[in-house]
Design a protein around this motif. Structure first.
Motif, PDB file in Angstrom:
ATOM      1  N   SER A  27       0.811  -1.209   0.000  1.00 25.10           N
ATOM      2  CA  SER A  27       0.000   0.000   0.000  1.00 25.10           C
ATOM      3  C   SER A  27       0.850   1.267   0.000  1.00 25.10           C
ATOM      4  CB  SER A  27      -0.937   0.002   1.209  1.00 25.10           C
ATOM      5  OG  SER A  27      -0.186  -0.078   2.419  1.00 25.10           O
ATOM      6  N   GLY A  28       2.083   1.173   0.486  1.00 24.82           N
ATOM      7  CA  GLY A  28       2.950   2.344   0.511  1.00 24.82           C
ATOM      8  C   GLY A  28       3.308   2.858  -0.865  1.00 24.82           C
ATOM      9  N   GLN A  29       3.077   2.068  -1.908  1.00 25.13           N
ATOM     10  CA  GLN A  29       3.376   2.507  -3.273  1.00 25.13           C
ATOM     11  C   GLN A  29       2.227   3.272  -3.916  1.00 25.13           C
ATOM     12  OE1 GLN A  29       4.291  -1.561  -4.602  1.00 25.13           O
ATOM     13  NE2 GLN A  29       6.351  -0.845  -5.107  1.00 25.13           N
ATOM     14  N   LEU A  30       1.109   3.389  -3.215  1.00 25.23           N
ATOM     15  CA  LEU A  30      -0.048   4.091  -3.770  1.00 25.23           C
ATOM     16  C   LEU A  30       0.245   5.576  -3.968  1.00 25.23           C
ATOM     17  CD1 LEU A  30      -2.970   2.700  -1.589  1.00 25.23           C
ATOM     18  CD2 LEU A  30      -2.664   2.322  -4.033  1.00 25.23           C
ATOM     19  N   ASN A  31      -0.374   6.127  -5.007  1.00 25.31           N
ATOM     20  CA  ASN A  31      -0.456   7.580  -5.093  1.00 25.31           C
ATOM     21  C   ASN A  31      -1.419   8.066  -4.013  1.00 25.31           C
ATOM     22  OD1 ASN A  31       1.147   7.384  -7.371  1.00 25.31           O
ATOM     23  ND2 ASN A  31      -0.580   7.595  -8.795  1.00 25.31           N
ATOM     24  N   ALA A  32      -1.282   9.308  -3.634  1.00 24.32           N
ATOM     25  CA  ALA A  32      -2.205   9.863  -2.634  1.00 24.32           C
ATOM     26  C   ALA A  32      -3.604   9.984  -3.193  1.00 24.32           C
ATOM     27  CB  ALA A  32      -1.705  11.221  -2.161  1.00 24.32           C
ATOM     28  N   GLU A  33      -3.721  10.195  -4.503  1.00 24.17           N
ATOM     29  CA  GLU A  33      -5.037  10.332  -5.109  1.00 24.17           C
ATOM     30  C   GLU A  33      -5.009   9.856  -6.556  1.00 24.17           C
ATOM     31  OE1 GLU A  33      -6.106  14.428  -4.712  1.00 24.17           O
ATOM     32  OE2 GLU A  33      -4.797  15.084  -6.327  1.00 24.17           O
ATOM     33  N   TYR A  34      -6.181   9.473  -7.021  1.00 21.21           N
ATOM     34  CA  TYR A  34      -6.404   9.032  -8.401  1.00 21.21           C
ATOM     35  C   TYR A  34      -7.664   9.713  -8.902  1.00 21.21           C
ATOM     36  CZ  TYR A  34      -3.122   5.253  -7.277  1.00 21.21           C
ATOM     37  OH  TYR A  34      -2.004   4.538  -6.897  1.00 21.21           O
ATOM     38  N   ASP A  35      -7.826   9.753 -10.216  1.00 17.72           N
ATOM     39  CA  ASP A  35      -9.092  10.267 -10.738  1.00 17.72           C
ATOM     40  C   ASP A  35     -10.252   9.385 -10.299  1.00 17.72           C
ATOM     41  OD1 ASP A  35      -8.158  12.563 -12.189  1.00 17.72           O
ATOM     42  OD2 ASP A  35      -7.340  11.196 -13.692  1.00 17.72           O
ATOM     43  N   TYR A  36     -10.058   8.063 -10.421  1.00 17.82           N
ATOM     44  CA  TYR A  36     -11.104   7.115 -10.059  1.00 17.82           C
ATOM     45  C   TYR A  36     -10.528   6.036  -9.156  1.00 17.82           C
ATOM     46  CZ  TYR A  36     -13.508   9.233 -14.048  1.00 17.82           C
ATOM     47  OH  TYR A  36     -14.083  10.130 -14.914  1.00 17.82           O
ATOM     48  N   LYS A  54     -12.362  12.325  -9.009  1.00 20.03           N
ATOM     49  CA  LYS A  54     -13.603  12.392  -9.778  1.00 20.03           C
ATOM     50  C   LYS A  54     -14.709  11.520  -9.181  1.00 20.03           C
ATOM     51  CE  LYS A  54     -11.556  13.634 -14.230  1.00 20.03           C
ATOM     52  NZ  LYS A  54     -12.251  14.933 -14.323  1.00 20.03           N
ATOM     53  N   GLU A  55     -14.470  10.203  -9.043  1.00 11.56           N
ATOM     54  CA  GLU A  55     -15.532   9.324  -8.538  1.00 11.56           C
ATOM     55  C   GLU A  55     -14.940   8.138  -7.793  1.00 11.56           C
ATOM     56  OE1 GLU A  55     -18.738   7.838 -10.944  1.00 11.56           O
ATOM     57  OE2 GLU A  55     -18.776   9.636 -12.219  1.00 11.56           O
ATOM     58  N   VAL A  56     -15.718   7.656  -6.853  1.00 10.17           N
ATOM     59  CA  VAL A  56     -15.538   6.319  -6.304  1.00 10.17           C
ATOM     60  C   VAL A  56     -16.524   5.419  -7.035  1.00 10.17           C
ATOM     61  CG1 VAL A  56     -15.735   4.837  -4.279  1.00 10.17           C
ATOM     62  CG2 VAL A  56     -14.789   7.153  -4.057  1.00 10.17           C
ATOM     63  N   ILE A  57     -16.041   4.282  -7.504  1.00 11.98           N
ATOM     64  CA  ILE A  57     -16.854   3.366  -8.303  1.00 11.98           C
ATOM     65  C   ILE A  57     -16.915   2.024  -7.580  1.00 11.98           C
ATOM     66  CG2 ILE A  57     -17.069   2.172 -10.512  1.00 11.98           C
ATOM     67  CD1 ILE A  57     -15.365   4.500 -11.710  1.00 11.98           C
ATOM     68  N   LEU A  58     -18.116   1.631  -7.191  1.00 13.64           N
ATOM     69  CA  LEU A  58     -18.293   0.355  -6.495  1.00 13.64           C
ATOM     70  C   LEU A  58     -18.518  -0.755  -7.510  1.00 13.64           C
ATOM     71  CD1 LEU A  58     -20.515   1.047  -3.357  1.00 13.64           C
ATOM     72  CD2 LEU A  58     -18.232   0.052  -3.389  1.00 13.64           C
TER      73      LEU A  58
END
Length: 633
Positions: A36-45, A309-313
């Motif tokens: 998880s430490g490799q994640l970007n802080a944010e994404y578009d989706y 932009k959105e969270v997509i379930l």
């Protein structure tokens, strides 16, 4: 799973592709993160769920390079034989490593029995463990969905979802000799050829299948559509989700994750993590999710990631309502009982639960069965399997290309019950909807079921809508039909004592609507008629259950209570696409009511079941969802 292990798995699969010759192409895949430490802080989706729908939408959102996407998946990368094998498609359902399996709540109308709830938990989801059957239902199924939105019937009717059925699949015609031998008809106008999800045909069929299909067509009114994808009922052949270039299962992971054309730095995947809840800002806007490692049992100090932009379930019919409810989106009383702050009182979340019941009619054994091989023998005979494996290894032909089977009857109520269907429909339509829904059901959900009741009663009277399904297996022992449109409705809810980590409470509420019993009595009578009055009678059919002496409706239903299975692992409906005042959870754009920037793209949005198994429909929904999401970006 460590990145090195994933790489080794991909190298192994790449070797298989190279070995399988013409038409195979190199595998390039989404960036899978080791931790998880490799994640970007944010994404578009941010997409919750890397299954059939989630990977399809992620592929389509990232293909232009314009948007960044993170897929969070509870399972991990799996590439064992139970996932990839084209033949013997049942292996996935037997592999505990790739699924979550747990009991439903006891079913009072099934003599207190529980049912297995099974959910694919791996990258690729349930498309990596299903029976690989590719059929889409009838035109009227999708026109019925559109009818729930009387002001705008264009978005989800047959004409407007057909392009997405075509986009979702790469169709391969059957070999000419196989088509001629088995009288297979197809029409390529109902299919596409651009997707990396493949629909193809085995190199042979079980020899008895064409005999069974021909017998069903002896019944007045049973037609044979020009193509399995034409949206018409009948008795017909259909393809399987197998890639004929490599003779492996074709599913969401190879098709939309490691089957993409070029490595995409904007497409990240983190497996082995559990999403606890959706995060909201200003009370109503979805801004991201909170999640933990799949091995964690505490919600303290969760990890978070932001969606611009959105969270997509895309967590599926069982887990999408659980995540919504744990996030404060759902029935107010349920959320308060779990001490969850209410974001939106949305009573339809977790309601309207449906699945295809099976073993809902007589089980028949043919005592004079001259055909060889009998699939029943094949799957339990090591010699047959070894010989077939040798043929497959040498030529990519033989029984191991068959998957789970490629033929079935999908029939309307006027065909199977010509003297009874109208009366059943009239009595069902006259029901008090609330009388057979869970006690305390919200008025909006009751109104929604009333709308469904009216539409399904109309479908009962139509020759264009299939209620009865008989899977033509080509074997000497047939287990009985499947009910395509059950009228009972169940629920999926969080456990209020542990909303984040406890298994959801799944209640099929099987046979709680008495009209289901009326249908199943007619299923029993019709199936007996097929085996007694058509050419199948020459094979000396013997009814194993309930037994030919069980004839009264009450006795037939009583026997079914002890044998019926309420799930074919095709769950839908718990985040229904219907108007909010009809108990809907998402609108026609698949946006969750009452909040912003949150959508659902999986089977939970189906307001009611199609007259088919659900794989093909989920892909079409996901393809259409991706276009809807991009249009509002």
């Amino acid at each position: 799973m460590a990145l090195s292990k994933v790489s080794l798995a991909l190298v192994g699969l790449l070797s298989l592709v190279d070995a399988f010759g013409p038409g195979a192409r190199s595998i390039v895949h989404s960036t899978i993160l080791q931790r998880s430490g490799q994640l970007n802080a944010e994404y578009d989706y941010v997409i919750v769920g890397g299954g059939t729908a989630g990977l399809t939408v992620a592929d389509r959102l990232t293909e232009s390079g314009q948007y960044s996407v993170l897929v969070l998946e509870l399972g991990v990368f799996q590439n064992g034989s139970s996932v990839t094998t084209a033949g013997m498609g049942y292996l996935g359902l037997l592999d505990p490593a790739i699924q979550l399996q747990f009991p439903s709540v006891p079913q009072p109308e099934l003599n207190g029995r529980v049912a297995d709830v099974r959910v694919g938990v791996m990258l690729g989801g349930s498309s990596g463990m299903n029976g690989m059957q590719v059929h889409r239902g009838q035109k009227e199924d999708y026109d019925r969905w559109a009818s729930y939105f009387p002001g705008n019937k264009s978005k989800w009717n047959w004409d407007n979802i057909l392009p997405y059925f075509k986009k979702a699949w790469h169709f391969h015609p059957p070999n000419s000799d196989v088509a001629a031998e088995n009288n297979i008809t197809y029409d390529a106008q109902y299919w596409g050829t651009t997707s990396n999800i493949h629909a193809s045909w085995p190199t042979e069929m079980w020899p008895f299948q064409k005999t069974e299909l021909a017998a069903f067509r002896e019944i007045p009114g049973v037609g044979s559509p020009p193509d399995s994808g034409a949206g018409l009922p009948g008795a017909f052949w259909y393809p399987a989700s197998v890639d004929p270039n490599v003779w492996l299962r074709s599913f969401a992971r190879p098709g939309h994750w490691d089957g993409i054309e070029a490595a995409r730095s904007n497409y990240h995947t983190l497996t082995g993590h559990r999403v606890l809840k959706i995060n909201f800002s200003n009370g109503k806007r979805a801004t991201g999710v909170s999640f933990v490692s799949a091995n964690t049992t505490s919600a303290a100090n969760p990890l978070t990631v932001t969606a611009r932009k959105e969270v997509i379930l895309a967590a599926g019919t069982i887990h999408t309502p659980k995540i919504l409810q744990a996030s404060g989106v759902g029935p107010q009383a349920l959320l308060q009982s779990a001490s969850i702050p209410v974001v939106v009182d949305l009573p339809g979340v977790g309601a309207n639960f449906q699945d295809h019941p099976f073993q809902v009619g007589p089980s028949i054994q043919l005592t004079n069965f001259p055909f060889f091989p009998d699939p029943n023998q094949f799957f339990f005979n090591n010699t047959f399997i070894a010989e077939s494996q040798a043929e497959f290894d040498a030529n990519r032909t033989g029984p191991l290309t068959i998957a789970s089977g490629n033929a079935a009857a999908f029939l309307s109520m006027p065909v199977i019950a010509p003297t009874a269907f109208a009366d059943i429909a009239t009595r069902y339509e006259a029901q008090d909807a609330a009388a057979y829904l869970p006690p305390g059901t919200d008025n909006d959900v009751v109104r929604g079921y009333n709308a469904q009741k009216k539409a399904l009663a109309k479908a009962m009277r139509s020759r264009g809508a299939a209620f009865y399904n008989f899977f033509v297996r080509g074997t000497s022992n047939e287990p009985g039909p499947i009910l395509l449109h059950p009228l009972s409705r169940g629920t999926v809810t969080i456990d209020p004592t542990d909303p984040y980590f406890a298994l959801p409470r799944v209640d099929y509420r099987a046979l709680t609507n008495p009209a289901d019993g009326d249908l199943l009595v007619e299923f029993t009578r019709f199936t007996r008629r097929v085996f007694a009055t058509t050419s199948l009678s020459s094979y000396n059919p013997v009814e194993l259950a309930p037994g030919a002496n069980v004839t009264s409706p009450a006795d037939i239903i009583a026997e079914l209570r002890g044998r019926m299975v309420p799930s074919s692992f095709h769950p839908v409906g718990t985040a229904a696409m219907m108007p909010k005042n009809l108990g809907g959870v998402v609108d026609e754009e698949l946006r969750v009511y009452g909040v912003k920037d949150l959508s659902v793209v999986d089977a939970s949005v189906m307001p009611d079941l199609p007259g088919a198994y659900t794989q093909q429909t989920v892909y079409a929904i996901a393809e259409k969802a991706a276009d809807l999401i991009k249009a509002r970006a």
